[in-house]
Design an enzyme around this catalytic site. Structure first.
Site, short mmCIF file in Angstrom:
data_model
loop_
_atom_site.label_atom_id
_atom_site.label_comp_id
_atom_site.label_asym_id
_atom_site.label_seq_id
_atom_site.Cartn_x
_atom_site.Cartn_y
_atom_site.Cartn_z
N LYS A 165 0.82 -1.21 0.00
CA LYS A 165 0.00 0.00 0.00
C LYS A 165 0.86 1.26 0.00
O LYS A 165 1.59 1.52 0.96
CB LYS A 165 -0.92 0.02 1.22
CG LYS A 165 -1.81 1.28 1.28
CD LYS A 165 -2.67 1.31 2.52
CE LYS A 165 -3.50 2.59 2.57
NZ LYS A 165 -4.35 2.64 3.77
N SER B 83 -8.85 3.77 2.26
CA SER B 83 -7.76 4.30 1.46
C SER B 83 -6.89 3.24 0.80
O SER B 83 -6.01 3.55 0.02
CB SER B 83 -6.87 5.19 2.34
OG SER B 83 -6.33 4.45 3.42
N SER C 241 -10.25 1.39 6.22
CA SER C 241 -9.52 1.57 4.98
C SER C 241 -9.09 0.28 4.30
O SER C 241 -8.66 0.31 3.15
CB SER C 241 -8.27 2.43 5.23
OG SER C 241 -8.64 3.76 5.54
#
Length: 387
Positions: free
Chosen positions: A76, A131, A155
């Site tokens: 990520k 996210s 997220s």
């Protein structure tokens, strides 16, 4: 190979049936074909990934058998390498950094890749959630079998739900976090519970535990006592709960007192705001911690929809907090897992959230694995990206 999971890839590489270099080259080719449309990646580390894959093949040649040998993984964001540190030692090969929200809006349920906004692989006019946006897209579209994420309010779980994959948030405080509030924890996105379990055993250092007795006791809550989710994601999640019950994976129980949490939103936002008065935040957190403690003395799992809505468009979520059913467990620190809960009328997936007592990630993953084994939860693959 895009349909293979991490365990299948690693087994083939360890056995000499596949070379890590070939597996990683195939993943890089998939990314090159798909990412101009999906925009799941910020950076792709092609040359480095092939070099690392060759090192894995050299380890195999001298008799090593790393548990994730040759598995292509995505991390990520550009800062994700640190969170992925255990993976290279286990033979996994990081192929790139996935998209995260770009600048310009206060909401985090979107991503911005190197080629533009990250799209949901089920419908390009919808967001994948965030996210951990690119991570969920990369796994859902079969570009990689495993991607790391982080979860401060949902997220990992929200993009997992909206892209039709599994998303695990671990117990708060278990691992170091750069988040000054302690709300964010590491997480993972995969297509199968077995792959998530392999990652969990690696990062936690725990051996596989004894089999859980099934069915496990669970309580269904569509709204946690305060939220106002839309009817469709509630119905899809409830249908998945019913399949778990029918398959003998869970047994629904009715606690003496209905679980009703205080809305965690204001407390979460206050903890994120530098210099805010935290009196009310601490009151809400203490009250909810007590209610959840009492709840988990009576049941093994809490089951809820993962998100209160289906994926929204790229213009934003409107007035609904996509985090309304997830961020309570960032405040409380409980581990939580989103599993696929079917596809809505809009053609996009929904998720069922499983919440367990602290440090019971093993229970979450065992339930998900048993649900897959008994056919109560089916893997989802967006039609346009099927192998």
């Amino acid at each position: 190979m895009s349909g293979d999971g991490a365990r299948e890839i690693a087994a083939a590489v360890r056995a000499g049936a596949r070379r890590a270099v070939d597996v990683v080259a195939e993943a890089l080719a998939r990314i090159a074909r798909a990412d101009p449309v999906l925009c799941a990646f910020l950076d792709v580390w092609g040359e480095e990934a092939l070099r690392r894959a060759a090192e894995v093949d050299a380890r195999i040649a001298v008799g090593e058998r790393p548990p994730l040998a040759g598995v292509p993984v995505a991390v990520k964001g550009r800062r994700g390498r640190r969170a992925a540190e255990p993976l290279p030692a286990a033979g996994a090969v990081a192929v790139g950094a996935t998209a995260v929200p770009g600048p310009g809006t206060p909401w985090q349920t979107w991503g911005l890749g190197a080629g533009g906004r990250t799209v949901n692989p089920w419908r390009a006019d919808r967001t994948p959630g965030g996210s951990s946006a690119g991570a969920a897209v990369a796994v859902a579209a079969g570009l990689v079998p495993l991607a790391t994420g982080s979860d401060g309010a949902g997220s990992v779980r929200i993009p997992a739900a909206w892209c039709g994959v599994l998303g695990l948030k671990v117990t708060g405080g278990r691992f170091p976090s750069p988040d000054r509030t302690g709300l964010a924890t590491p997480g993972l996105l995969t297509r199968t519970a077995g792959d998530a379990e392999a990652w969990w055993r690696l990062v936690s250092g725990r051996a596989e535990g004894p089999a859980a007795p099934f069915p496990v006791t669970a309580v269904w809550s569509p709204d946690l006592g305060f939220a106002s989710p839309d009817a469709e994601p509630v119905a899809l999640a409830r249908q998945t709960v019913d399949r778990l019950v029918d398959a003998g994976v869970v047994r629904l129980v009715r606690p003496p007192v209905r679980l009703s949490l205080l809305d965690p939103g204001p407390a979460w936002l206050a903890l994120r705001a530098p210099g805010a008065d935290l009196t009310d935040a601490h009151r809400v957190r203490t009250a909810n911690d007590g209610r959840l403690h009492d709840f988990f003395s009576q049941a093994d799992l809490l089951l809820t929809p993962t998100a209160p809505t289906q994926p929204h468009g790229h213009d934003g979520p409107g007035d609904t907090y996509s985090t309304s059913l997830t961020w309570a467990f960032n405040l409380s620190g409980h581990p939580a897992l989103s599993i696929p809960a079917g596809v809505g009328a809009d053609g996009c997936p929904a998720g069922l959230q499983l919440v367990a007592p602290h440090d019971r990630e093993d229970l979450l993953l065992a339930v998900a694995a048993e649900a897959e084994r008994r056919g109560a939860v089916a893997a989802l693959r967006p039609p346009a990206w099927s192998p």
